[in-house]
Write a protein that holds these residues in place. Structure first.
Motif, PDB file in Angstrom:
ATOM      1  N   GLU A   1       0.397  23.260  15.359  1.00 57.71           N
ATOM      2  CA  GLU A   1      -0.145  24.604  15.457  1.00 57.71           C
ATOM      3  C   GLU A   1       0.445  25.478  14.362  1.00 57.71           C
ATOM      4  N   TRP A   2      -0.232  26.588  14.061  1.00 62.56           N
ATOM      5  CA  TRP A   2       0.015  27.374  12.862  1.00 62.56           C
ATOM      6  C   TRP A   2       1.474  27.792  12.679  1.00 62.56           C
ATOM      7  N   GLY A   3       2.109  28.317  13.698  1.00 61.98           N
ATOM      8  CA  GLY A   3       3.485  28.766  13.551  1.00 61.98           C
ATOM      9  C   GLY A   3       4.414  27.644  13.128  1.00 61.98           C
ATOM     10  N   THR A   4       4.281  26.504  13.766  1.00 62.86           N
ATOM     11  CA  THR A   4       5.083  25.338  13.416  1.00 62.86           C
ATOM     12  C   THR A   4       4.697  24.808  12.045  1.00 62.86           C
ATOM     13  N   TYR A   5       3.412  24.815  11.773  1.00 59.13           N
ATOM     14  CA  TYR A   5       2.868  24.319  10.501  1.00 59.13           C
ATOM     15  C   TYR A   5       3.460  25.084   9.320  1.00 59.13           C
ATOM     16  N   VAL A   6       3.448  26.411   9.424  1.00 59.22           N
ATOM     17  CA  VAL A   6       4.000  27.249   8.354  1.00 59.22           C
ATOM     18  C   VAL A   6       5.494  26.973   8.166  1.00 59.22           C
ATOM     19  N   ASP A   7       6.192  26.817   9.272  1.00 57.58           N
ATOM     20  CA  ASP A   7       7.628  26.526   9.199  1.00 57.58           C
ATOM     21  C   ASP A   7       7.876  25.184   8.526  1.00 57.58           C
ATOM     22  N   TYR A   8       7.088  24.176   8.905  1.00 55.32           N
ATOM     23  CA  TYR A   8       7.211  22.856   8.279  1.00 55.32           C
ATOM     24  C   TYR A   8       6.940  22.940   6.779  1.00 55.32           C
ATOM     25  N   ALA A   9       5.904  23.707   6.396  1.00 53.85           N
ATOM     26  CA  ALA A   9       5.543  23.823   4.977  1.00 53.85           C
ATOM     27  C   ALA A   9       6.676  24.437   4.179  1.00 53.85           C
ATOM     28  N   ARG A  10       7.228  25.526   4.663  1.00 62.16           N
ATOM     29  CA  ARG A  10       8.302  26.213   3.943  1.00 62.16           C
ATOM     30  C   ARG A  10       9.537  25.339   3.797  1.00 62.16           C
ATOM     31  N   LYS A  11       9.769  24.479   4.783  1.00 57.78           N
ATOM     32  CA  LYS A  11      10.937  23.608   4.742  1.00 57.78           C
ATOM     33  C   LYS A  11      10.664  22.282   4.034  1.00 57.78           C
ATOM     34  N   GLY A  12       9.427  22.103   3.563  1.00 59.90           N
ATOM     35  CA  GLY A  12       9.095  20.875   2.851  1.00 59.90           C
ATOM     36  C   GLY A  12       9.079  19.645   3.731  1.00 59.90           C
ATOM     37  N   GLN A  13       8.676  19.809   4.997  1.00 56.87           N
ATOM     38  CA  GLN A  13       8.733  18.701   5.946  1.00 56.87           C
ATOM     39  C   GLN A  13       7.408  17.953   6.088  1.00 56.87           C
ATOM     40  N   MET A  14       6.365  18.411   5.384  1.00 57.57           N
ATOM     41  CA  MET A  14       5.077  17.722   5.444  1.00 57.57           C
ATOM     42  C   MET A  14       4.786  17.104   4.085  1.00 57.57           C
ATOM     43  N   GLN A  15       4.312  15.899   4.100  1.00 59.80           N
ATOM     44  CA  GLN A  15       4.110  15.170   2.851  1.00 59.80           C
ATOM     45  C   GLN A  15       2.872  15.677   2.100  1.00 59.80           C
ATOM     46  N   VAL A  16       1.726  15.640   2.750  1.00 57.29           N
ATOM     47  CA  VAL A  16       0.478  16.177   2.193  1.00 57.29           C
ATOM     48  C   VAL A  16      -0.143  17.034   3.277  1.00 57.29           C
ATOM     49  N   TYR A  17      -0.581  18.247   2.922  1.00 54.80           N
ATOM     50  CA  TYR A  17      -1.075  19.141   3.967  1.00 54.80           C
ATOM     51  C   TYR A  17      -2.169  20.066   3.455  1.00 54.80           C
TER      52      TYR A  17
ATOM     53  N   PRO B   1       0.812  -1.223   0.000  1.00 58.13           N
ATOM     54  CA  PRO B   1       0.000   0.000   0.000  1.00 58.13           C
ATOM     55  C   PRO B   1       0.842   1.269   0.000  1.00 58.13           C
ATOM     56  N   LEU B   2       0.235   2.334  -0.491  1.00 52.33           N
ATOM     57  CA  LEU B   2       0.843   3.660  -0.453  1.00 52.33           C
ATOM     58  C   LEU B   2       0.662   4.228   0.945  1.00 52.33           C
ATOM     59  N   MET B   3       1.743   4.651   1.575  1.00 52.92           N
ATOM     60  CA  MET B   3       1.708   5.216   2.919  1.00 52.92           C
ATOM     61  C   MET B   3       1.763   6.746   2.815  1.00 52.92           C
ATOM     62  N   ILE B   4       0.779   7.415   3.391  1.00 51.68           N
ATOM     63  CA  ILE B   4       0.675   8.866   3.307  1.00 51.68           C
ATOM     64  C   ILE B   4       0.561   9.483   4.694  1.00 51.68           C
ATOM     65  N   GLN B   5       1.294  10.566   4.911  1.00 49.92           N
ATOM     66  CA  GLN B   5       1.098  11.403   6.103  1.00 49.92           C
ATOM     67  C   GLN B   5       0.289  12.623   5.684  1.00 49.92           C
ATOM     68  N   LEU B   6      -0.846  12.822   6.317  1.00 41.66           N
ATOM     69  CA  LEU B   6      -1.718  13.958   6.032  1.00 41.66           C
ATOM     70  C   LEU B   6      -1.705  14.911   7.229  1.00 41.66           C
ATOM     71  N   TRP B   7      -1.304  16.143   6.976  1.00 39.95           N
ATOM     72  CA  TRP B   7      -1.172  17.145   8.035  1.00 39.95           C
ATOM     73  C   TRP B   7      -2.297  18.177   7.984  1.00 39.95           C
ATOM     74  N   TYR B   8      -2.679  18.651   9.171  1.00 42.62           N
ATOM     75  CA  TYR B   8      -3.612  19.776   9.267  1.00 42.62           C
ATOM     76  C   TYR B   8      -3.212  20.627  10.458  1.00 42.62           C
TER      77      TYR B   8
END
Length: 250
Positions: free
Chosen positions: A128-144, A87-94
């Motif tokens: 939380e939003w501050g961490t979330y934005v940082d993760y997004a900019r650094k490409g650390q979340m797979q699907v968000y 199976p395809l393994m996906i991490q989904l972030w919110y």
């Protein structure tokens, strides 16, 4: 015209670099179920980054994938090398509070829809939003999940910040397509709306084909007023104008 969409980071996650994987994720999503189950009909399905009702919008994702197309999703996953035994393994972030308390429910419904294929397993994560934005900019979340509100009412504001390679580093997807860059640059320089429309339609079709972003829903604005209140108007930017309101004399 607030919209919600999924972003996919392929550079740091090899499985998302596979086109058929991204297309499978897009095909399996049922936007009407999301609208009804999560938002009780207060939003509407969206099939492009350019909102419904805005000139140049086309239902590009609906035309290519339909809605909740599990058979197509399974076919695409098989072509990508995934099946029930692999199976395809996906991490989904919110993010739990920035967009309200519905994001956890939205993530859960997406998980259910993808796992209906029997070929995808989803691990839901949040920050939380501050961490979330940082993760997004650094490409650390797979699907968000990400929302968007207009800075100005033009298709450019819904495309260039996400799709143009020199403007989308903030989103963290790493998406870059020279053809899309050229189309967006040309559209910015033209004044003829018909000509610009042709260019944005091309961009939307490429977006649906490559699926680095998957549009999900578009918000609605509800205004309730008594019958003696007049001058209630909503501009295209969805801003409520109090200056025009007056009460009818009895």
């Amino acid at each position: 015209m607030n919209i919600r969409q999924l972003l996919q980071k392929s550079k740091n996650f090899p499985n998302l670099a596979i086109l058929k994987v991204r297309q499978a994720l897009a095909a399996a999503i049922d936007r009407r179920e999301i609208s009804n189950k999560v938002f009780k009909g207060t939003v509407e399905p969206l099939y492009s980054l350019i909102p419904n009702g805005m000139w140049s919008h086309i239902d590009a994702f609906k035309e290519k994938y339909g809605d909740g197309n599990i058979d197509l999703a399974k076919k695409s996953l098989k072509e990508a090398g995934y099946d029930e035994n692999n199976p395809l393994m996906i991490q989904l972030w919110y993010t739990p509070t920035h967009y309200g308390d519905t994001e956890a429910d939205l993530a859960q419904v997406l998980k259910e829809q993808w796992e209906r294929t029997g070929v995808i397993k989803v691990d839901i994560k949040s920050a939380e939003w501050g961490t979330y934005v940082d993760y997004a900019r650094k490409g650390q979340m797979q699907v968000y999940l990400l929302g968007w509100y207009p800075d100005y009412l033009d298709p450019d504001d819904y495309t260039t910040p996400f799709l143009k390679s020199t403007a989308n580093s903030w989103a963290g997807t790493g998406y870059a397509n020279p053809t899309v860059d050229e189309l967006l640059t040309k559209a910015q320089s033209l004044t003829d709306q018909n000509e610009r429309t042709k260019l944005y339609e091309q961009v939307q079709k490429i977006l649906a084909e490559e699926a680095p972003y998957i549009p999900l829903i578009q918000g609605k604005l509800f205004v309730v007023a008594s019958s003696d209140v007049k001058g209630v108007t909503i501009d295209p930017d969805m801003i409520f104008k109090y200056s025009t309101i007056y009460k009818e004399k009895s």
